[in-house]
Write an enzyme that holds these catalytic residues in place. Structure first.
Site, PDB file in Angstrom:
ATOM      1  N   ARG A  28     -14.666 -54.075 -13.093  1.00 17.23           N
ATOM      2  CA  ARG A  28     -13.721 -54.540 -13.402  1.00 17.23           C
ATOM      3  C   ARG A  28     -14.108 -56.172 -13.370  1.00 17.23           C
ATOM      4  O   ARG A  28     -13.328 -57.063 -13.748  1.00 17.23           O
ATOM      5  CB  ARG A  28     -12.473 -54.610 -12.679  1.00 17.23           C
ATOM      6  CG  ARG A  28     -11.557 -53.287 -12.549  1.00 17.23           C
ATOM      7  CD  ARG A  28     -10.519 -53.088 -11.869  1.00 17.23           C
ATOM      8  NE  ARG A  28      -9.727 -51.914 -12.014  1.00 17.23           N
ATOM      9  CZ  ARG A  28      -8.756 -51.387 -11.281  1.00 17.23           C
ATOM     10  NH1 ARG A  28      -8.603 -52.102 -10.042  1.00 17.23           N
ATOM     11  NH2 ARG A  28      -8.224 -50.358 -11.446  1.00 17.23           N
ATOM     12  N   GLU A  40     -16.232 -45.107 -17.048  1.00 15.34           N
ATOM     13  CA  GLU A  40     -15.268 -44.154 -17.491  1.00 15.34           C
ATOM     14  C   GLU A  40     -15.840 -42.655 -17.780  1.00 15.34           C
ATOM     15  O   GLU A  40     -15.050 -41.551 -17.442  1.00 15.34           O
ATOM     16  CB  GLU A  40     -14.662 -44.349 -19.038  1.00 15.34           C
ATOM     17  CG  GLU A  40     -13.598 -45.796 -18.980  1.00 15.34           C
ATOM     18  CD  GLU A  40     -12.567 -45.678 -17.801  1.00 15.34           C
ATOM     19  OE1 GLU A  40     -12.169 -44.473 -17.529  1.00 15.34           O
ATOM     20  OE2 GLU A  40     -12.012 -46.774 -17.489  1.00 15.34           O
ATOM     21  N   GLY A  84     -22.696 -34.138 -10.601  1.00 16.88           N
ATOM     22  CA  GLY A  84     -21.989 -33.127 -11.082  1.00 16.88           C
ATOM     23  C   GLY A  84     -21.653 -33.480 -12.527  1.00 16.88           C
ATOM     24  O   GLY A  84     -21.735 -34.509 -13.230  1.00 16.88           O
ATOM     25  N   TYR A 123      -8.872 -39.407 -23.636  1.00 18.34           N
ATOM     26  CA  TYR A 123      -8.622 -40.257 -22.460  1.00 18.34           C
ATOM     27  C   TYR A 123      -9.429 -41.540 -22.569  1.00 18.34           C
ATOM     28  O   TYR A 123      -9.481 -42.602 -22.469  1.00 18.34           O
ATOM     29  CB  TYR A 123      -8.760 -39.664 -21.228  1.00 18.34           C
ATOM     30  CG  TYR A 123      -8.900 -40.550 -20.084  1.00 18.34           C
ATOM     31  CD1 TYR A 123      -7.965 -41.537 -19.806  1.00 18.34           C
ATOM     32  CD2 TYR A 123     -10.452 -40.569 -19.521  1.00 18.34           C
ATOM     33  CE1 TYR A 123      -8.145 -42.409 -18.685  1.00 18.34           C
ATOM     34  CE2 TYR A 123     -10.643 -41.883 -18.828  1.00 18.34           C
ATOM     35  CZ  TYR A 123      -9.286 -42.633 -18.470  1.00 18.34           C
ATOM     36  OH  TYR A 123      -9.681 -43.750 -17.543  1.00 18.34           O
ATOM     37  N   ASP A 141      -4.735 -39.754 -18.561  1.00 18.19           N
ATOM     38  CA  ASP A 141      -5.611 -38.882 -17.313  1.00 18.19           C
ATOM     39  C   ASP A 141      -4.746 -38.278 -16.398  1.00 18.19           C
ATOM     40  O   ASP A 141      -3.237 -38.401 -16.683  1.00 18.19           O
ATOM     41  CB  ASP A 141      -6.495 -39.685 -16.698  1.00 18.19           C
ATOM     42  CG  ASP A 141      -6.157 -40.828 -15.813  1.00 18.19           C
ATOM     43  OD1 ASP A 141      -4.774 -41.036 -15.768  1.00 18.19           O
ATOM     44  OD2 ASP A 141      -6.682 -41.553 -14.788  1.00 18.19           O
ATOM     45  N   CYS A 202       6.734 -44.017  -2.078  1.00 14.41           N
ATOM     46  CA  CYS A 202       7.726 -44.529  -2.881  1.00 14.41           C
ATOM     47  C   CYS A 202       8.137 -45.935  -2.227  1.00 14.41           C
ATOM     48  O   CYS A 202       8.871 -46.962  -3.068  1.00 14.41           O
ATOM     49  CB  CYS A 202       8.851 -43.518  -2.879  1.00 14.41           C
ATOM     50  SG  CYS A 202       8.573 -42.188  -3.775  1.00 14.41           S
ATOM     51  N   CYS A 205       6.455 -48.686  -3.809  1.00 11.69           N
ATOM     52  CA  CYS A 205       6.219 -48.769  -5.395  1.00 11.69           C
ATOM     53  C   CYS A 205       7.086 -49.711  -5.833  1.00 11.69           C
ATOM     54  O   CYS A 205       8.302 -49.826  -5.852  1.00 11.69           O
ATOM     55  CB  CYS A 205       6.791 -47.149  -5.808  1.00 11.69           C
ATOM     56  SG  CYS A 205       6.597 -46.877  -7.669  1.00 11.69           S
ATOM     57  N   SER A 321     -16.624 -25.024 -10.314  1.00 11.35           N
ATOM     58  CA  SER A 321     -15.323 -24.922 -10.611  1.00 11.35           C
ATOM     59  C   SER A 321     -14.996 -23.527 -10.967  1.00 11.35           C
ATOM     60  O   SER A 321     -13.773 -23.076 -10.606  1.00 11.35           O
ATOM     61  CB  SER A 321     -14.973 -25.630 -12.097  1.00 11.35           C
ATOM     62  OG  SER A 321     -15.552 -26.806 -11.908  1.00 11.35           O
TER      63      SER A 321
END
Length: 383
Positions: A28, A40, A84, A123, A141, A202, A205, A321
């Site tokens: 950023r 990304e 990975g 995405y 995502d 929450c 939030c 996975s």
DNA sequence: AATCCGGGGAC
DNA sequence: GTCCCAGGATT
């Protein structure tokens, strides 16, 4: 579909919340599209804290599109070691080479061109376009689907492709004028820091007031997600073969094929144990070497390698996975005159005898790194 | 739509 | 142990 007021409230509140609360993350600190792109790809299915050190090392080693395009693939894979999903690294370099050749090293800024790059899906295309170029494209995502499913009380299964398309349409409508990059990152930041999977916070939030999921007391039940199948178990024998004579102090490794699981990564030789069941394995001295010798000897014979006596070294486990490996590692030697230095029969080219120091030149999956480090540590202690 | 493709952190 | 993460490619 949803009220204009609920949507506008969400967009405005989320954007201002993000600008006040965003984390200071390495990617950023610039708008360099190449750096955004790398971050990304690394962040796919991978947590921020895991990615940070990899990102620093990768950008330091391959600072520009040109540098990554010209790098040997082995070095790129080594820089990815431990992260990975290694096809991400190979696809990234392949796409970077295309950007270097077709676009003169400049990351394109249209949906069609970015989406066409290898390893860039819906995405990642949206993320690059919005974050690097501030284009009003959605970047949906897992975080975004969780946040939207709760705020708008969407009960569709987020594992379905149709649900992602629905979310993308909604997410695009929510983007405030001229603030696509910050808004999309805000959506993900909220999912990562506040609207978390297990127990959403929450009370802190910024959009709780108009959250439909919260109002319905459904926030903990959302998003709806069909359970994944458990990984299938596989029992395998691993050979940690110690060099003798001219190869003393080295161990034998090999490179995996270019396609499939752990493509082009290096590993210790191993073979599937007959009867993948959980038959009475570990005794005090470890499992019986006889069936391991039979399976590994047949396996290595196909590459012209003869197998000497085996003795059990350690167990190991690794979960992918879709596969769960239960490994038993055996120490042994290559009992094969044709591999002596004066012989004319060479070692197959995908095999190498390496020292502990030479491990640094090869990219290994973590499970084999653990085994090799345990081996070299124990051997050092013994000498 | 289902499967393949890693690894680790939080709980 | 379970969940799931700033997903994409392939079939």
């Amino acid at each position: 579909m949803y009220s204009t007021e609920q949507k506008q409230y969400f967009s405005e509140k989320l954007l201002s919340w993000y600008r006040r609360h965003k984390r200071d993350l390495p990617w950023r600190r610039s708008r360099n599209p190449y750096h955004i792109w790398i971050s990304e790809i690394m962040l796919q299915q991978t947590r921020v804290e895991t990615v940070i050190p990899y990102f620093h090392r990768f950008v330091d080693k391959f600072p520009t599109v040109e540098a990554l395009a010209e790098a040997p693939e082995d070095e790129v894979l080594k820089a990815w070691e431990g992260l990975g999903y290694y096809s991400r690294a190979r696809n990234l370099q392949s796409a970077v080479r295309e950007v270097q050749e077709r676009y003169g090293g400049v990351v394109p800024d249209t949906k069609e061109e970015v989406f066409a790059l290898k390893g860039v899906g819906p995405y990642t295309a949206g993320a690059i376009l919005s974050i690097a170029y501030n284009k009003p494209e959605p970047a949906v995502d897992g975080n975004v689907m969780r946040v939207l499913s709760r705020y708008f009380l969407i009960e569709e299964d987020i594992m379905k492709g149709s649900t992602r398309v629905l979310m993308e349409k909604l997410a695009k409508e929510l983007i405030p004028e001229g603030a696509a990059g910050d808004f999309n990152q805000g959506l993900m930041e909220l999912g990562a820091m506040v609207c978390t999977p297990k127990s959403p916070h929450c009370l802190t939030c910024p959009v709780m007031l108009h959250c439909s999921g919260r109002a319905a007391g459904m926030e903990a039940e959302l998003p709806v997600k069909k359970k994944a199948k458990p990984p299938r178990p596989e029992s395998r024998y691993v050979a940690l073969l110690e060099g003798t004579g001219g190869q003393a102090g080295r161990v034998l490794i090999r490179q995996r094929p270019a396609e499939g699981l752990l493509a082009r990564m290096w590993e210790l030789p191993h073979a599937l144990a007959p009867g993948t069941g959980t038959d009475g394995r570990d005794t005090a001295q470890g499992p019986d070497p006889a069936p391991a010798h039979e399976a590994l000897a047949e396996h290595l014979d196909a590459d012209g390698l003869g197998l000497g006596e085996l003795r059990w070294f350690m167990p190991a486990e690794h979960t992918f996975s879709h596969i769960h490996w239960e490994l038993d590692v055996f120490l042994g030697t290559v009992d094969n005159p044709s591999l002596l230095p004066e012989s004319s029969a060479p070692l197959p080219s995908h095999y190498r005898w390496i020292t502990r120091e030479e491990m640094e030149q090869y990219a290994f999956p973590n499970v084999f790194l653990r085994i090799l480090k345990a081996y070299f540590k124990e051997r050092e202690g013994a000498s």
